[in-house]
Design a protein around this motif. Structure first.
Motif, PDB file in Angstrom:
ATOM      1  N   TYR A 189      -4.769   9.580   3.964  1.00 45.90           N
ATOM      2  CA  TYR A 189      -3.721  10.742   4.206  1.00 45.90           C
ATOM      3  C   TYR A 189      -4.363  11.671   4.856  1.00 45.90           C
ATOM      4  O   TYR A 189      -3.409  12.597   5.691  1.00 45.90           O
ATOM      5  N   LEU A 221       4.018  10.880   4.663  1.00 45.60           N
ATOM      6  CA  LEU A 221       2.968  10.923   3.423  1.00 45.60           C
ATOM      7  C   LEU A 221       1.938  11.725   3.504  1.00 45.60           C
ATOM      8  O   LEU A 221       1.216  12.047   4.593  1.00 45.60           O
ATOM      9  N   ARG A 222       1.690  12.811   2.766  1.00 43.16           N
ATOM     10  CA  ARG A 222       0.593  13.801   2.478  1.00 43.16           C
ATOM     11  C   ARG A 222      -0.490  13.313   1.621  1.00 43.16           C
ATOM     12  O   ARG A 222      -0.371  12.357   1.048  1.00 43.16           O
ATOM     13  N   ASN A 247      -5.565   3.586   2.327  1.00 41.02           N
ATOM     14  CA  ASN A 247      -4.833   4.621   2.602  1.00 41.02           C
ATOM     15  C   ASN A 247      -5.660   5.900   2.955  1.00 41.02           C
ATOM     16  O   ASN A 247      -6.280   6.129   1.686  1.00 41.02           O
ATOM     17  N   HIS A 280       5.107   4.593   6.239  1.00 39.96           N
ATOM     18  CA  HIS A 280       4.285   5.709   5.871  1.00 39.96           C
ATOM     19  C   HIS A 280       4.720   7.017   6.803  1.00 39.96           C
ATOM     20  O   HIS A 280       4.823   8.158   6.406  1.00 39.96           O
ATOM     21  N   GLY A 298      -2.058  10.437   8.779  1.00 41.83           N
ATOM     22  CA  GLY A 298      -2.671   9.413   7.913  1.00 41.83           C
ATOM     23  C   GLY A 298      -2.845   8.018   8.664  1.00 41.83           C
ATOM     24  O   GLY A 298      -2.238   7.947   9.575  1.00 41.83           O
ATOM     25  N   GLY A 318      -0.515  10.889  -1.543  1.00 38.55           N
ATOM     26  CA  GLY A 318       0.517   9.940  -1.369  1.00 38.55           C
ATOM     27  C   GLY A 318       1.989  10.500  -1.569  1.00 38.55           C
ATOM     28  O   GLY A 318       2.916   9.535  -1.506  1.00 38.55           O
TER      29      GLY A 318
END
Length: 757
Positions: free
Chosen positions: A634, A435-436, A632, A430, A640, A439
């Motif tokens: 972020y 990852l923003r 998750n 990740h 994140g 996702g």
């Protein structure tokens, strides 16, 4: 049984002095009303809302009463009006059985001080509450409601904090109004809070007009909850909207079980059971969804036949993209490690021996050459077979040629271990992809990673969606090596990428099978291989592998707590929180992860006088708690915080409505109190959630009540999580069942087929 309702009421309204008759319960029983202040929550079940609490009334004074029933969401310090009936428990005596409740605002100085000091209003803690109430007396709540600017009159309260308190008070009012509606249509308090966090003041409109949208957009709400709400607001049972939502839910459930698609007959059959409508209606709605591109249907091979596979669009796109990306890498004419195409391997291996002091076994030599000459390769093997040393050798040789090497793993613990083994920096997948929110990855086909070699450890954990994001970020010519134990449990998410890669004809692979002599002396390694081949583990004469026989789940739970909190620390000098991990086959039941977390928290991090704690739903959070992230996010941390991240609560600040967790990646992450639904205790976790992690000691409770979960790859995965010690607590019969049972069949995926085209 009805759930509680929050009401925002007049600040001047006083509590009644005692219970009075208020009407009838659901069964026609005449009920009573009890006005009280919630003093302490003894027990709360987050799933059902059932709560046991102690309350104070004006009539009883210092003597607290016990109340039982659906009180989830009520906060300590709140004034409540309970509706229910008086009962007598054979052991605990007289208590009040709650049918429903409302919150009311207190009117006495003492009640107002207790209410404001309970942490309900952000910016006001116990000390500030005392100052405010000392200044305004019984007018305090009216001042906050009507003239919040006057709060600056209180010593220590400036304009900034005054504005924060006023805003928090207004938010509480809106929340209470939304709660009245949501709970009127059968939504529990914890779910209502999540809906409000997603939609704010638009919550009522969304729930009333688009209830099935909740299942798609609100974390923790599935089709069943949305369906209950939809029926309460008048959506017909056979509405096409309902049936299509049910089909999406069925596919989503299949994805949660690891499937990328479902064969159309399976999908229709499963949806009929869930929806209780005719199969013809479901089939018609499925056809409409295919036409509307709500789902994708494609014929794919299944054994000697083909099946009409139905996908949710994200999984279909990801499977096509992942297969295309891997084939593109394999067939690329560019090679960023071309120096190894004509290397003198004998000389290279002699150099390597000088660096490491160890010889490569034949299988390891093959793996090293494969990784450095093939653009995509897979390295698999069980514990003690030298995967780590092989990876270290690959990295050493690549760096000797000045290659840019990236090491990654799905979890923080696995990445940290990979870095320790290789002496080279490693990160989570990740974080590697950056990852923003939403996702999307910073690194992708248009912005690939600057690397000559990418090594991904614990690749059995890679699900379809994450593997696709990773492969997109690998530039043509870069070498990509997947490393993992294919006999462990597959990924929690949909797909079984590592197994599919090993089954593909054109993907180069090496399987390490030789167990090295040092590893042969480990009971953990020996028994892992025995279990993996269907043989019973050796339980006698082992210094690092033990069985504590117990039969009943309650007995297993008690022994597990004793082993973790007392026996292992005393004999092996291991820290029970940092070094010992309980891995349970399932969450529910007396010996499941849920109940064990409560018992282990009580043993390891008990409540202490004067120490702050925060209750959220059925959980209580304290400083020192071991916790895990459930989804998750972020927006949290530097890059994140992801599902499965583990950490320790190091600070809890009631005045600020926050607590701080230090994660296993040594990052300090703050959680607002209304974000605590993202955290769960992690003294005990499911075996699935332990994938990719390694612990000095593992304790595995095995009860026959978990019969359907007792499978070979589950037990094998649990054993292989331990570095030094495995303790099984439970039934010999349950252990035998786990060893004998091969496990679930293959998941519905088509990645191998697409790679073989």
């Amino acid at each position: 049984m009805p759930v509680g309702v929050f009401l925002y009421s007049d600040p001047g309204k006083r509590l009644g002095r005692k219970g009075s008759t208020v009407g009838e319960g659901a069964s026609g029983v005449v009920g009573s009303e009890l006005s009280c202040v919630l003093e302490r929550v003894t027990y709360a079940n987050e799933e059902t809302g059932y709560t046991i609490a102690r309350v104070a009334t004006e009539r009883t004074g210092a003597d607290l009463l016990t109340v039982v029933g659906p009180l989830l969401g009520a906060q300590v310090g709140e004034s409540l009006r309970l509706r229910g009936r008086w009962t007598s428990h054979p052991r605990y005596g007289r208590q009040f059985e709650v049918w429903s409740y409302t919150t009311v605002l207190p009117a006495t100085v003492q009640g107002i001080r207790r209410y404001l000091g309970s942490g309900l209003i952000k910016g006001i803690g116990p000390k500030m509450a005392e100052r405010i109430v000392d200044h305004f007396g019984t007018d305090t709540l009216e001042v906050i409601e009507q003239s919040p600017q006057r709060l600056v009159e209180v010593p220590g309260l400036g304009p900034k904090r005054t504005k924060m308190i006023a805003a928090a008070w207004e938010e509480q009012k809106i929340i209470k109004e939304v709660m009245i509606f949501l709970q009127g249509v059968g939504v529990s308090t914890s779910i209502a809070v999540r809906i409000f966090k997603q939609y704010g003041e638009n919550s009522i409109d969304v729930v009333r007009s688009r209830p099935y949208q909740l299942a798609d957009e609100v974390w923790g709400i599935g089709f069943k909850t949305a369906d209950t709400i939809a029926q309460a607001v008048g959506i017909p049972h056979d509405s096409p909207e309902r049936v299509k939502a049910g089909l999406r839910y069925t596919l989503s459930q299949a994805a949660d079980d690891g499937h990328c698609y479902l064969p159309a007959p399976n999908l229709v059959g499963d949806a009929v059971k869930i929806l209780d409508v005719p199969a013809e209606l479901v089939a018609t709605c499925l056809e409409e969804q295919v036409g509307e591109e709500g789902v994708v249907r494609e014929s794919v091979p299944a054994g000697d036949n083909t099946v009409p596979a139905v996908y949710l669009p994200p999984f279909h796109r990801a499977e096509l993209s992942l297969a295309g990306g891997l084939l593109g890498l394999l067939r690329s004419g560019h090679d960023r490690l071309k120096a190894f195409a004509d290397v003198d391997w004998a000389r290279a291996e002699t150099w390597l021996h000088g660096k490491t002091g160890a010889e490569l076994a034949p299988e390891q030599r093959q793996a090293v050459r494969l990784a450095l000459t093939e653009k995509v390769a897979v390295l698999t093997g069980g514990p003690g077979c030298g995967k780590s040393f092989t990876v270290r050798s690959i990295v050493l040789l690549a760096r000797a040629k000045r290659a840019r090497v990236i090491l990654a793993a799905p979890t923080g613990r696995a990445a940290k271990r990979l870095a320790e083994l290789t002496g080279h920096e490693a990160t989570t997948v990740h974080r590697l992809l950056q990852l923003r929110p939403g996702g999307e990855a910073t690194f992708d086909r248009d912005n690939p990673l600057d690397a000559d070699l990418v090594v991904v450890d614990e690749a059995s954990m890679l699900d379809l969606l994450l593997a696709n994001k990773l492969v997109k970020a690998v530039a043509p010519g870069t070498h990509l090596l997947f490393v993992g134990d294919v006999d462990q449990l597959p990924s929690v998410g949909a797909g079984e990428v590592l197994k599919d890669l090993l089954a593909a004809d054109d993907v180069p692979r090496v399987r390490l099978t030789q167990i090295f002599r040092q590893a042969q002396e480990s009971g953990v390694v020996v028994n892992a291989h025995r279990v993996n081949t269907g043989r019973h583990p050796v339980l006698e004469g082992m210094k690092d592998f033990f069985l504590f026989p117990c039969e009943e789940p309650e007995e297993i739970a008690a022994m597990t707590v004793d082993v973790v909190a007392r026996r292992i620390p005393a004999r092996f000098r291991l820290d029970p929180r940092r070094d010992v991990q309980v891995l349970a086959p399932m969450h529910r039941g007396a010996a499941g992860a849920g109940a064990l977390n409560i018992a282990l928290q009580e043993a390891l991090t008990p409540a202490r006088e004067g120490m702050p704690e925060r209750r959220y739903g059925g959980r209580v959070f304290r400083v020192g708690d071991k916790v895990t992230q459930l989804r998750n996010n972020y927006d949290k941390g530097a890059a994140g915080v992801f599902n499965g991240t583990v950490g320790i609560v190091t600070d809890l600040r009631p005045d600020e409505h926050k607590l701080t967790v230090v994660t296993d990646e040594d990052e300090h992450v703050d959680y607002a109190f209304d974000e605590l639904d993202e955290l769960a205790h992690a003294y005990a976790v499911s075996i699935h959630r332990s994938q990719g992690s390694e612990y000095p000691a593992v304790v595995i409770p095995l009860a026959t009540s978990a019969w359907m979960m007792l499978q070979r790859n589950l037990l094998y995965t649990a054993i292989t999580r331990a570095k030094r010690l495995v303790v099984i607590v439970g039934s010999r019969r349950a252990l035998g069942q786990a060893v004998r049972t091969k496990g679930a069949g293959r998941r519905h995926t088509s990645l191998t087929h697409r790679l073989n085209l």
